[in-house]
Enzyme design. Structure first.
Site, PDB file in Angstrom:
ATOM      1  N   GLU A 186       0.848  -1.202   0.000  1.00  0.00           N
ATOM      2  CA  GLU A 186       0.000   0.000   0.000  1.00  0.00           C
ATOM      3  C   GLU A 186       0.876   1.242   0.000  1.00  0.00           C
ATOM      4  O   GLU A 186       2.084   1.158   0.220  1.00  0.00           O
ATOM      5  CB  GLU A 186      -0.943  -0.020   1.211  1.00  0.00           C
ATOM      6  CG  GLU A 186      -1.925  -1.177   1.123  1.00  0.00           C
ATOM      7  CD  GLU A 186      -3.123  -1.030   2.046  1.00  0.00           C
ATOM      8  OE1 GLU A 186      -3.250   0.002   2.720  1.00  0.00           O
ATOM      9  OE2 GLU A 186      -3.929  -1.967   2.080  1.00  0.00           O
TER      10      GLU A 186
ATOM     11  N   HIS B  17      -9.060  10.522   2.789  1.00  0.00           N
ATOM     12  CA  HIS B  17      -8.686   9.451   1.856  1.00  0.00           C
ATOM     13  C   HIS B  17      -8.905   9.953   0.442  1.00  0.00           C
ATOM     14  O   HIS B  17      -9.970  10.496   0.128  1.00  0.00           O
ATOM     15  CB  HIS B  17      -9.522   8.194   2.112  1.00  0.00           C
ATOM     16  CG  HIS B  17      -8.916   6.973   1.495  1.00  0.00           C
ATOM     17  ND1 HIS B  17      -8.857   6.777   0.136  1.00  0.00           N
ATOM     18  CD2 HIS B  17      -8.302   5.902   2.058  1.00  0.00           C
ATOM     19  CE1 HIS B  17      -8.241   5.634  -0.107  1.00  0.00           C
ATOM     20  NE2 HIS B  17      -7.895   5.082   1.036  1.00  0.00           N
TER      21      HIS B  17
ATOM     22  N   ARG C  30      -1.320   9.680   1.588  1.00  0.00           N
ATOM     23  CA  ARG C  30      -2.698  10.057   1.272  1.00  0.00           C
ATOM     24  C   ARG C  30      -2.917  11.563   1.186  1.00  0.00           C
ATOM     25  O   ARG C  30      -3.664  12.030   0.328  1.00  0.00           O
ATOM     26  CB  ARG C  30      -3.635   9.479   2.330  1.00  0.00           C
ATOM     27  CG  ARG C  30      -3.712   7.996   2.219  1.00  0.00           C
ATOM     28  CD  ARG C  30      -4.552   7.382   3.289  1.00  0.00           C
ATOM     29  NE  ARG C  30      -4.627   5.951   3.012  1.00  0.00           N
ATOM     30  CZ  ARG C  30      -5.187   5.056   3.795  1.00  0.00           C
ATOM     31  NH1 ARG C  30      -5.736   5.441   4.927  1.00  0.00           N
ATOM     32  NH2 ARG C  30      -5.213   3.794   3.465  1.00  0.00           N
TER      33      ARG C  30
ATOM     34  N   HIS D  85     -11.495  10.499   6.498  1.00  0.00           N
ATOM     35  CA  HIS D  85     -11.335   9.047   6.640  1.00  0.00           C
ATOM     36  C   HIS D  85     -10.904   8.629   8.031  1.00  0.00           C
ATOM     37  O   HIS D  85     -11.405   7.670   8.582  1.00  0.00           O
ATOM     38  CB  HIS D  85     -10.295   8.592   5.610  1.00  0.00           C
ATOM     39  CG  HIS D  85     -10.094   7.119   5.551  1.00  0.00           C
ATOM     40  ND1 HIS D  85     -11.144   6.245   5.360  1.00  0.00           N
ATOM     41  CD2 HIS D  85      -8.967   6.347   5.646  1.00  0.00           C
ATOM     42  CE1 HIS D  85     -10.681   5.004   5.332  1.00  0.00           C
ATOM     43  NE2 HIS D  85      -9.379   5.048   5.519  1.00  0.00           N
TER      44      HIS D  85
ATOM     45  N   ARG E 293      -1.376   9.156   9.134  1.00  0.00           N
ATOM     46  CA  ARG E 293      -1.324   7.720   9.399  1.00  0.00           C
ATOM     47  C   ARG E 293      -0.864   6.949   8.165  1.00  0.00           C
ATOM     48  O   ARG E 293      -1.342   7.190   7.053  1.00  0.00           O
ATOM     49  CB  ARG E 293      -2.715   7.244   9.792  1.00  0.00           C
ATOM     50  CG  ARG E 293      -2.854   5.748   9.933  1.00  0.00           C
ATOM     51  CD  ARG E 293      -4.278   5.364  10.248  1.00  0.00           C
ATOM     52  NE  ARG E 293      -5.152   5.555   9.119  1.00  0.00           N
ATOM     53  CZ  ARG E 293      -5.741   4.575   8.443  1.00  0.00           C
ATOM     54  NH1 ARG E 293      -5.532   3.320   8.773  1.00  0.00           N
ATOM     55  NH2 ARG E 293      -6.536   4.828   7.433  1.00  0.00           N
TER      56      ARG E 293
HETATM   57  C1  LIG Z   1     -14.079   2.434   4.831  1.00  0.00           C
HETATM   58  C2  LIG Z   1     -12.921   2.272   5.757  1.00  0.00           C
HETATM   59  C3  LIG Z   1     -11.832   1.495   5.374  1.00  0.00           C
HETATM   60  C4  LIG Z   1     -10.750   1.332   6.226  1.00  0.00           C
HETATM   61  N1  LIG Z   1      -9.719   0.511   5.853  1.00  0.00           N
HETATM   62  C5  LIG Z   1      -8.727   0.272   6.730  1.00  0.00           C
HETATM   63  C6  LIG Z   1      -7.711  -0.684   6.440  1.00  0.00           C
HETATM   64  O1  LIG Z   1      -7.725  -1.327   5.397  1.00  0.00           O
HETATM   65  N2  LIG Z   1      -6.736  -0.868   7.356  1.00  0.00           N
HETATM   66  C7  LIG Z   1      -6.679  -0.206   8.545  1.00  0.00           C
HETATM   67  O2  LIG Z   1      -5.762  -0.412   9.338  1.00  0.00           O
HETATM   68  N3  LIG Z   1      -7.643   0.703   8.848  1.00  0.00           N
HETATM   69  C8  LIG Z   1      -8.659   0.934   7.992  1.00  0.00           C
HETATM   70  N4  LIG Z   1      -9.637   1.827   8.318  1.00  0.00           N
HETATM   71  C9  LIG Z   1      -9.596   2.471   9.636  1.00  0.00           C
HETATM   72  C10 LIG Z   1      -9.971   1.453  10.709  1.00  0.00           C
HETATM   73  O3  LIG Z   1     -11.058   0.683  10.243  1.00  0.00           O
HETATM   74  C11 LIG Z   1     -10.377   2.118  12.009  1.00  0.00           C
HETATM   75  O4  LIG Z   1      -9.473   3.100  12.369  1.00  0.00           O
HETATM   76  C12 LIG Z   1     -10.442   1.086  13.131  1.00  0.00           C
HETATM   77  O5  LIG Z   1     -11.257   0.008  12.744  1.00  0.00           O
HETATM   78  C13 LIG Z   1     -10.983   1.714  14.394  1.00  0.00           C
HETATM   79  O6  LIG Z   1     -11.228   0.701  15.318  1.00  0.00           O
HETATM   80  P1  LIG Z   1     -11.830   1.099  16.726  1.00  0.00           P
HETATM   81  O7  LIG Z   1     -12.017  -0.172  17.487  1.00  0.00           O
HETATM   82  O8  LIG Z   1     -11.020   2.155  17.349  1.00  0.00           O
HETATM   83  O9  LIG Z   1     -13.247   1.791  16.382  1.00  0.00           O
HETATM   84  P2  LIG Z   1     -14.486   1.249  15.554  1.00  0.00           P
HETATM   85  O10 LIG Z   1     -14.171   0.029  14.824  1.00  0.00           O
HETATM   86  O11 LIG Z   1     -15.058   2.384  14.804  1.00  0.00           O
HETATM   87  O12 LIG Z   1     -15.527   0.873  16.693  1.00  0.00           O
HETATM   88  C14 LIG Z   1     -16.137   1.882  17.472  1.00  0.00           C
HETATM   89  C15 LIG Z   1     -17.259   1.263  18.256  1.00  0.00           C
HETATM   90  O13 LIG Z   1     -17.750   2.192  19.217  1.00  0.00           O
HETATM   91  C16 LIG Z   1     -19.162   2.249  19.152  1.00  0.00           C
HETATM   92  N5  LIG Z   1     -19.574   3.568  19.647  1.00  0.00           N
HETATM   93  C17 LIG Z   1     -19.241   4.782  19.154  1.00  0.00           C
HETATM   94  N6  LIG Z   1     -19.790   5.761  19.917  1.00  0.00           N
HETATM   95  C18 LIG Z   1     -20.464   5.139  20.913  1.00  0.00           C
HETATM   96  C19 LIG Z   1     -21.242   5.593  22.008  1.00  0.00           C
HETATM   97  N7  LIG Z   1     -21.449   6.898  22.249  1.00  0.00           N
HETATM   98  N8  LIG Z   1     -21.815   4.669  22.835  1.00  0.00           N
HETATM   99  C20 LIG Z   1     -21.654   3.334  22.607  1.00  0.00           C
HETATM  100  N9  LIG Z   1     -20.922   2.851  21.581  1.00  0.00           N
HETATM  101  C21 LIG Z   1     -20.333   3.729  20.747  1.00  0.00           C
HETATM  102  C22 LIG Z   1     -19.478   1.984  17.691  1.00  0.00           C
HETATM  103  O14 LIG Z   1     -20.823   1.606  17.519  1.00  0.00           O
HETATM  104  C23 LIG Z   1     -18.470   0.876  17.408  1.00  0.00           C
HETATM  105  O15 LIG Z   1     -18.941  -0.369  17.896  1.00  0.00           O
HETATM  106  C24 LIG Z   1     -10.733   1.988   7.484  1.00  0.00           C
HETATM  107  C25 LIG Z   1     -11.820   2.767   7.859  1.00  0.00           C
HETATM  108  C26 LIG Z   1     -12.912   2.903   7.017  1.00  0.00           C
HETATM  109  C27 LIG Z   1     -14.075   3.730   7.458  1.00  0.00           C
END
Ligand SMILES: Cc1cc2nc3c(=O)[nH]c(=O)nc-3n(C[C@H](O)[C@H](O)[C@H](O)COP(=O)(O)OP(=O)(O)OC[C@H]3O[C@@H](n4cnc5c(N)ncnc54)[C@H](O)[C@@H]3O)c2cc1C
Length: 517
Positions: A113, A228, A274, A334, A369
């Site tokens: 990537e 992105h 990016r 993003h 990032r």
């Molecule tokens: C389309 C897309 C593609 C991506 N591709 C990649 C990739 O290929 N590789 C990579 O490393 N990263 C990628 N990313 C980034 C990566 O997915 C995220 O940064 C990462 O998954 C975040 O994980 P997290 O556990 O911190 O949060 P999340 O996975 O967003 O989980 C957050 C959780 O908190 C919950 N929540 C939020 N607010 C509240 C609240 N007030 N009360 C209760 N629950 C709440 C949500 O419902 C969810 O369950 C991508 C992101 C997107 C959007």
């Protein structure tokens, strides 16, 4: 409805789920999640998860690429933790049965990537996040010490004697409740929905940043929002992400004359970082007065459709053949590099409160990032935060940063904006290209709205839409304020009035702290 446990985890993405699995070894865990537990940024991640496991790779090389993308602002100790511990935690996923794609010899196939110097990205076709979420979700579901409370939107942290003791929540049926625990982990993910154009799903409204800031926690580096470059830009269709892995496999950005233009702007061409690609696209589109496109027409069509089945399906729904047609693309918000300030074990500036994943800022991403480092961050720092939560907590020694104190006003205008209005303002004035007049306008407007929203929160406590707007306005204000403050361009933060990086004055992190709204 009130619930109680030894540990509270808010959020069910990669960080929250990985943390919960470790926490369950030390006590009863409650996971609050605001929608269906599978709904998270994690579930949408396409490209993959980076880890230095290839024969031509090493943690040192991974660290070098990460720091180069971070544009002088990565916290080296955090990067070191990420790249050294990453292979172990990714190996654990493999041992647990993650269905990553394999090469002919049965080893995990590694993708390339942008801004990675070698192939280092493990993937499950183009739906890597969904596979990881499935795996972690099924393990959490099989653990009787973990209770998942879904459709429960955490609204405020419960603070007693200066210590976080849990969170208040409201359910989709407007019932209110409290989740109490000795230690709380914020794993609420990102804030892409603060902007009108975003790759993030509806859950990503910056709730964790807003909640923590309102409770008095320090937030840091929020000016750094990654846009992105390649998001499907078809009228009326959702802004679907076209993974960087496409360019990793040879896709090119072209203008309306069919000319591949990235080399004219950046030596690394289509695989530049990016922020550079996003700005080059904006300049090319402005220069030609036409949209820009992603083209895979020179690649083997069977390979394209096999390697990117989800993306090909979404393009087909919009009447486009991913393997043959020029695909119209534009940038969208993003990923937020900044967040709730933590040490290397997820401790925030508030006793009893931890944070991990996209909501947190360890400084691992600096000003920008590196692709596929965020799933890895959620995995590694989710597990580390859990370990620290199980051990006796001590106050965090946060990395050095300048702290500014400010308040979100309790009084302001009377008008609560629509979510669209707030997101539109953020996109126009705090988006890919920024300058003082727009940033000042945004801060003034958001401050006024913040006052009206605070009054609304007191009188309409269980109104979920108001809660959503409240998070967007608070997180938006913190982002806009940070972007106005940083009078330079660095990483993903670009200002036309200060177009150069200024290490003399700005090679530092700036934390923000607000009063209770
Ligand atoms: C389309 C897309 C593609 C991506 N591709 C990649 C990739 O290929 N590789 C990579 O490393 N990263 C990628 N990313 C980034 C990566 O997915 C995220 O940064 C990462 O998954 C975040 O994980 P997290 O556990 O911190 O949060 P999340 O996975 O967003 O989980 C957050 C959780 O908190 C919950 N929540 C939020 N607010 C509240 C609240 N007030 N009360 C209760 N629950 C709440 C949500 O419902 C969810 O369950 C991508 C992101 C997107 C959007």
């Amino acid at each position: 409805m009130d619930v109680r446990g030894d540990f509270l985890v808010i959020g069910s993405g990669i960080a929250g789920l990985r943390a919960a699995l470790s926490l369950a070894e030390g006590g009863d865990v409650i996971i609050l999640t605001k929608a269906d537990p599978r709904e998270s940024n994690t579930g949408y991640a396409q490209g993959g998860i980076a880890a230095a496991i290839g024969p031509d790779d090493s943690p040192e090389l991974h660290a070098r690429d990460t720091m180069a993308a971070g544009d002088g602002l990565c916290v080296p100790e955090a990067v070191d933790v990420l790249v050294r511990e990453g292979p172990r935690y990714v190996g654990e996923l493999i041992d647990w049965g993650a269905a990553f794609d394999r090469d002919a010899d049965g080893r995990p196939a590694l993708g390339r990537e942008g801004a990675h110097s070698v192939r280092r990205v493990l993937h499950a076709r183009d739906a890597t996040g969904r596979e990881i979420a499935r795996l972690l979700g099924s393990r959490v579901g099989g653990d009787r010490r973990i209770r998942v409370v879904d459709d429960a939107l955490a609204t405020d942290l419960v603070m007693t004697g200066g210590r976080c003791a849990g969170a208040a929540f409201v359910t989709t049926s407007a019932a209110r409740g409290t989740a109490l625990a000795g230690r709380t982990l914020l794993a609420t993910g990102g804030a892409g929905q603060v902007f009108r154009e975003t790759t993030n799903p509806a859950i990503a409204t910056g709730d964790g940043i807003a909640m923590a800031a309102r409770a008095g926690a320090r937030v840091v580096d929020l000016e750094f929002v990654q846009f992105h470059p390649t998001v499907l830009d078809v009228e009326g269709a959702p802004r679907f992400l076209l993974s960087e892995a496409l360019r990793g496999e040879g896709a090119r950005l072209i203008n309306n004359a069919g000319e591949a233009f990235m080399q004219r702007y950046e030596p690394a061409g289509d695989l530049a970082s990016r922020d550079l690609v996003s700005r080059a696209m904006v300049r090319e589109a402005e220069g030609t007065g036409s949209p820009v496109y992603l083209s895979l027409a020179h690649l083997d069509p069977d390979f394209v459709r096999q390697r990117f089945p989800t993306i090909a399906r979404v393009c087909a729904a919009g009447g486009l053949d991913l393997a043959r047609d020029p695909i119209p693309v534009s940038p969208a918000a993003h990923y937020v590099m900044g967040g709730v300030e933590t040490d290397l074990d997820g401790r925030t500036s508030l006793p009893g409160l931890f944070a991990a994943g996209e909501v947190a800022c360890t400084g691992v991403h600096g000003a920008n990032r590196l692709a596929s480092n965020s799933l890895l961050e959620g995995l590694v720092f989710g597990a580390r935060a859990a370990a620290a939560m199980k051990a006796a907590s001590r106050p965090a020694a946060l990395p050095a940063s300048d702290v500014v104190e400010d308040t979100v006003p309790d009084k302001g205008g009377d008008t609560v904006p629509s979510a669209y209005d707030a997101r539109d303002l953020m996109w126009r004035d705090v988006g890919v290209v920024r300058a003082r007049p727009g940033l000042e306008r945004a801060v003034a407007q958001l401050q006024e709205w913040a006052g009206a929203v605070a009054a609304g929160r007191r009188s309409r406590g269980s109104d979920q839409e108001l809660r959503r707007i409240s998070s967007i306005v608070t997180a938006g204000l913190l982002i806009a304020r940070a972007a106005l403050r940083r009078a330079e361009s660095r990483g993903a933060h670009f200002r036309t009035d200060f177009p150069s990086r200024d290490d003399l004055h700005w090679k530092k992190h700036v934390s923000d702290r607000i009063g209770r709204a």
